[in-house]
Design a protein around this motif. Sequence first.
Motif, PDB file in Angstrom:
ATOM      1  N   LYS A 115      -3.756   6.644  11.812  1.00  0.00           N
ATOM      2  CA  LYS A 115      -4.096   7.982  12.533  1.00  0.00           C
ATOM      3  C   LYS A 115      -4.858   8.597  11.689  1.00  0.00           C
ATOM      4  O   LYS A 115      -5.963   9.261  11.923  1.00  0.00           O
ATOM      5  N   ILE A 116      -4.341   9.045  10.394  1.00  0.00           N
ATOM      6  CA  ILE A 116      -5.250   9.885   9.323  1.00  0.00           C
ATOM      7  C   ILE A 116      -6.277   8.934   8.948  1.00  0.00           C
ATOM      8  O   ILE A 116      -7.165   9.492   8.187  1.00  0.00           O
ATOM      9  N   TRP A 117      -6.181   7.772   8.849  1.00  0.00           N
ATOM     10  CA  TRP A 117      -7.153   6.996   8.271  1.00  0.00           C
ATOM     11  C   TRP A 117      -7.807   5.760   9.041  1.00  0.00           C
ATOM     12  O   TRP A 117      -7.074   4.498   8.782  1.00  0.00           O
ATOM     13  N   PRO A 118      -8.495   6.021  10.296  1.00  0.00           N
ATOM     14  CA  PRO A 118      -8.780   5.078  11.231  1.00  0.00           C
ATOM     15  C   PRO A 118      -9.460   3.896  10.102  1.00  0.00           C
ATOM     16  O   PRO A 118     -10.405   4.220   9.482  1.00  0.00           O
ATOM     17  N   GLY A 119      -9.145   2.548  10.507  1.00  0.00           N
ATOM     18  CA  GLY A 119      -9.598   1.522   9.950  1.00  0.00           C
ATOM     19  C   GLY A 119      -8.952   0.993   8.808  1.00  0.00           C
ATOM     20  O   GLY A 119      -9.280  -0.150   8.210  1.00  0.00           O
ATOM     21  N   LEU A 120      -7.917   1.880   8.305  1.00  0.00           N
ATOM     22  CA  LEU A 120      -6.894   1.305   7.213  1.00  0.00           C
ATOM     23  C   LEU A 120      -6.277   0.001   7.656  1.00  0.00           C
ATOM     24  O   LEU A 120      -6.544  -0.806   6.625  1.00  0.00           O
ATOM     25  N   SER A 121      -5.800  -0.408   8.837  1.00  0.00           N
ATOM     26  CA  SER A 121      -5.254  -1.485   9.367  1.00  0.00           C
ATOM     27  C   SER A 121      -5.872  -2.794   8.888  1.00  0.00           C
ATOM     28  O   SER A 121      -5.700  -3.886   8.776  1.00  0.00           O
ATOM     29  N   LYS A 122      -7.382  -2.574   8.911  1.00  0.00           N
ATOM     30  CA  LYS A 122      -8.065  -3.826   8.768  1.00  0.00           C
ATOM     31  C   LYS A 122      -8.419  -4.045   7.288  1.00  0.00           C
ATOM     32  O   LYS A 122      -9.145  -5.079   7.127  1.00  0.00           O
ATOM     33  N   LEU A 123      -8.023  -3.140   6.300  1.00  0.00           N
ATOM     34  CA  LEU A 123      -8.345  -3.471   5.038  1.00  0.00           C
ATOM     35  C   LEU A 123      -7.288  -4.584   4.608  1.00  0.00           C
ATOM     36  O   LEU A 123      -6.345  -4.702   5.154  1.00  0.00           O
ATOM     37  N   PRO A 124      -7.897  -5.452   3.832  1.00  0.00           N
ATOM     38  CA  PRO A 124      -7.178  -6.976   3.484  1.00  0.00           C
ATOM     39  C   PRO A 124      -5.841  -6.511   2.868  1.00  0.00           C
ATOM     40  O   PRO A 124      -4.746  -7.134   3.221  1.00  0.00           O
ATOM     41  N   GLY A 125      -5.533  -5.210   1.895  1.00  0.00           N
ATOM     42  CA  GLY A 125      -4.180  -5.218   1.471  1.00  0.00           C
ATOM     43  C   GLY A 125      -3.461  -4.168   2.414  1.00  0.00           C
ATOM     44  O   GLY A 125      -2.065  -4.155   2.026  1.00  0.00           O
ATOM     45  N   ALA A 126      -3.762  -3.845   3.508  1.00  0.00           N
ATOM     46  CA  ALA A 126      -2.783  -2.969   4.156  1.00  0.00           C
ATOM     47  C   ALA A 126      -1.696  -3.666   4.863  1.00  0.00           C
ATOM     48  O   ALA A 126      -0.721  -2.958   5.323  1.00  0.00           O
ATOM     49  N   LYS A 127      -1.818  -4.940   5.102  1.00  0.00           N
ATOM     50  CA  LYS A 127      -0.564  -5.619   5.587  1.00  0.00           C
ATOM     51  C   LYS A 127       0.789  -5.507   4.710  1.00  0.00           C
ATOM     52  O   LYS A 127       1.817  -5.851   5.317  1.00  0.00           O
ATOM     53  N   ALA A 128       0.739  -5.215   3.592  1.00  0.00           N
ATOM     54  CA  ALA A 128       1.669  -5.032   2.487  1.00  0.00           C
ATOM     55  C   ALA A 128       2.782  -4.126   2.879  1.00  0.00           C
ATOM     56  O   ALA A 128       2.453  -3.320   3.641  1.00  0.00           O
ATOM     57  N   ASN A 129       3.968  -4.529   2.727  1.00  0.00           N
ATOM     58  CA  ASN A 129       5.190  -3.570   3.114  1.00  0.00           C
ATOM     59  C   ASN A 129       5.225  -2.577   2.071  1.00  0.00           C
ATOM     60  O   ASN A 129       5.788  -2.531   0.961  1.00  0.00           O
ATOM     61  N   PHE A 130       4.455  -1.417   2.094  1.00  0.00           N
ATOM     62  CA  PHE A 130       4.526  -0.308   1.280  1.00  0.00           C
ATOM     63  C   PHE A 130       5.823   0.688   1.344  1.00  0.00           C
ATOM     64  O   PHE A 130       6.036   0.797   2.705  1.00  0.00           O
ATOM     65  N   VAL A 131       5.970   1.413   0.375  1.00  0.00           N
ATOM     66  CA  VAL A 131       6.802   2.490   0.377  1.00  0.00           C
ATOM     67  C   VAL A 131       6.602   3.632   1.670  1.00  0.00           C
ATOM     68  O   VAL A 131       5.280   3.462   1.853  1.00  0.00           O
ATOM     69  N   LYS A 132       7.697   3.703   2.484  1.00  0.00           N
ATOM     70  CA  LYS A 132       7.224   4.876   3.515  1.00  0.00           C
ATOM     71  C   LYS A 132       7.617   6.178   3.194  1.00  0.00           C
ATOM     72  O   LYS A 132       8.704   6.579   2.753  1.00  0.00           O
ATOM     73  N   GLN A 133       6.405   7.089   2.926  1.00  0.00           N
ATOM     74  CA  GLN A 133       6.816   8.378   2.393  1.00  0.00           C
ATOM     75  C   GLN A 133       5.840   9.147   3.387  1.00  0.00           C
ATOM     76  O   GLN A 133       4.618   9.316   3.310  1.00  0.00           O
ATOM     77  N   PRO A 134       6.542   9.991   4.273  1.00  0.00           N
ATOM     78  CA  PRO A 134       5.874  10.631   5.131  1.00  0.00           C
ATOM     79  C   PRO A 134       5.141  11.823   4.897  1.00  0.00           C
ATOM     80  O   PRO A 134       4.450  12.510   5.483  1.00  0.00           O
ATOM     81  N   TYR A 135       5.532  12.489   3.671  1.00  0.00           N
ATOM     82  CA  TYR A 135       4.825  13.903   2.979  1.00  0.00           C
ATOM     83  C   TYR A 135       4.074  13.830   2.141  1.00  0.00           C
ATOM     84  O   TYR A 135       3.976  12.895   1.271  1.00  0.00           O
TER      85      TYR A 135
END
Length: 648
Positions: A556-576
């Motif tokens: 939502k804040i970064w359209p296109g993010l999910s298409k980046l090769p590294g975006a699938k990784a399970n990163f820390v979820k930090q909402p703020y």
Amino acid sequence: MAAGRPDVSRRREYYSYGYHKKEEVVRYKNGSRDAKLGHRGDDHKCKHGYPFLPNEHKGRGQAGLDDAPCVKNGEVSKCDDGVQLPPEKKFKFSPIIWDLEEKEVRISSKNRIALTSNALSCLKSPASSVSEVLNIVSDGDVAKSPVLENQVKALEELSSDKLLVASGSAESTTSDSRMSLSPPLPQKEQIGYDDLDKMQLEDDEFVPTKNISMSRWASDSDSPRNISLSDGEDSPKRESQASKMSTPESGEFCRESSGDGSRLSESDEVGVHLSNDEDAEIELEEDVMHTDKTHGDDTDFERLEVEEPIVPGHRSMNMLEGCRSVFEFERLNKINEGTYGIVYRARDKKTGKIVALKKVKMNVGRKEDYLEYGFPISSLREINILLSFIHPAIVDVKEVVMDDHNSVYMVMEYMEHDVKGLMESMKQPFSTSEVKCLMLQLLEGVKYLHDNWVLHRDLKTSNLLLDNRGKLKICDFGMSRQYGSPLKPYTSLVVTLWYRAPELLLGAKKYSTAVDMWSVGCIMAELLAKKPLFSGTSEVDQLEKIFKTLGTPTEKIWPGLSKLPGAKANFVKQPYNLLRKRFPAASFTGSPVLSELGFDLLNKFLTYDPEKRITVDDALNHEWFWEVPLPKSKEFMPTFPPQHAQNR
Ligand SMILES: Nc1ncnc2c1ncn2[C@@H]1O[C@H](COP(=O)(O)OP(=O)(O)OP(=O)(O)O)[C@@H](O)[C@H]1O
């Protein structure tokens, strides 16, 4: 080029004589310095918030201003009720003349080394670019130079008619209409490239062509870029400066005044591409990824993608007189050693001037990173760019010298400090007004690069030099490259880890000026806090550190993010976004304080979506620089004991 077009990188004259928000002074790159744009209030801007062209702006309160052309991102346009909206400019068009479809020559990757080797030969000889190799071949007088003889012989083997790419260009150099009017050439026949065992034209792999008339450099008077072959007393630098003064707009540096005997830069003219297959390029770059170094101070380099960098000053022609020996300098002491060079402080025996000599390290890194006889591609790139660029915030490379063993040295102006080393020795961080002074200079330098279609790609505090007069200069252009539109895939393994933008960390291959702006944000934070903002130990760790502070990005804040090769990784979820905690408005704990406006600017540098990240022009115009404490004047910047001047 529209005369009087404002230099968006206006220098704030309050630097030296006080702050006058209402009477901002604007410099024009055509030399009409100090022309007043008038009041900087909103009444001075169009309703979109962009300044009016000064020659259209007849004064405050003038009726019909909304119809006047305004300037957005350096582009002149009209506001919507004035019919024409500023063009939405996501990417710039490259001023390099790629658009000579008929002349576009692409050389397969296996051959690129051969050509760049020749380029290097001439650099040693010591012209500095592929374009000059081509010039040299086509110019009998130059070829007579004993220094060049061997290299020219090698090139002659490719024969002048075979290299019609070069000679043909040179012959018609005085024709201003060359770019647009020269009839299509049956390139294959003319080049005779079948005979060229080292060159392979691949017609079917032309990139989409662009036309100079599409570029922001386009104007009625568009003429090919000319290089003055002044053999008079003009120093290359003066020549270059002269050309700069006569060019009213940054982007027009590459069009130098033509005159008798002037010639074109064939790199522009011919559009020689030494990359032929972007997929292969990516594959190779992905190979590179496996060897990615993860330490904060390590950098990784891509192979040369030889779109010759734009050369606004192009002062290398006079270097054909032959380069000096390093023995004309007295070595004083070693300053520092980087991956690609050892930097010494030295004295020019002739003038007594102190200079910095950067000795190019040979055979550095992987085999792909250097030419066949060990000369690093990054150094070739750096020399090429730095010999050409002249700006107060870009380190000045004066010449290239050699020693008995054919080692190459860049002779640079000597700077007493690098900002990283300086901060390590400082007890207190820079004050806010000092940070503003440094940031403005940094941004002016970055603006010059971006205006000239160059990404630095390795901005960090150790690549910012500072002298004892408060002047900041960007150095280390080994990673820089020219960019254009449409974006081509580049390696994502650029920028030292701590300053690397999230899109790069996530493997984006298409990126642009925004990567430098992220680095500038990291530098701003580091200047304020006196310690790096995100000091990751690996790419994943770097991302985690960023996410923990700025919040984990979403589509939502970064359209296109999910298409980046590294975006699938399970990163820390930090909402703020917790950045404000690190830079509070007031602090009793020693954290660096930052006003609302300062925090706004920092946040804009550190915006995830590169499309939304602040541009250098907007950063230069940010209100933070206008609020108290005002930027310190360079003259009042503190001085520090020299780091390197031992004994003498
Ligand atoms: N003109 C100069 N004057 C004084 N010191 C300089 C100058 N240029 C470079 N240095 C010093 O040398 C260091 C290394 O220079 P530079 O970054 O150009 O080398 P490099 O081998 O390309 O480094 P890197 O490993 O970052 O790629 C700088 O951080 C700075 O401390």
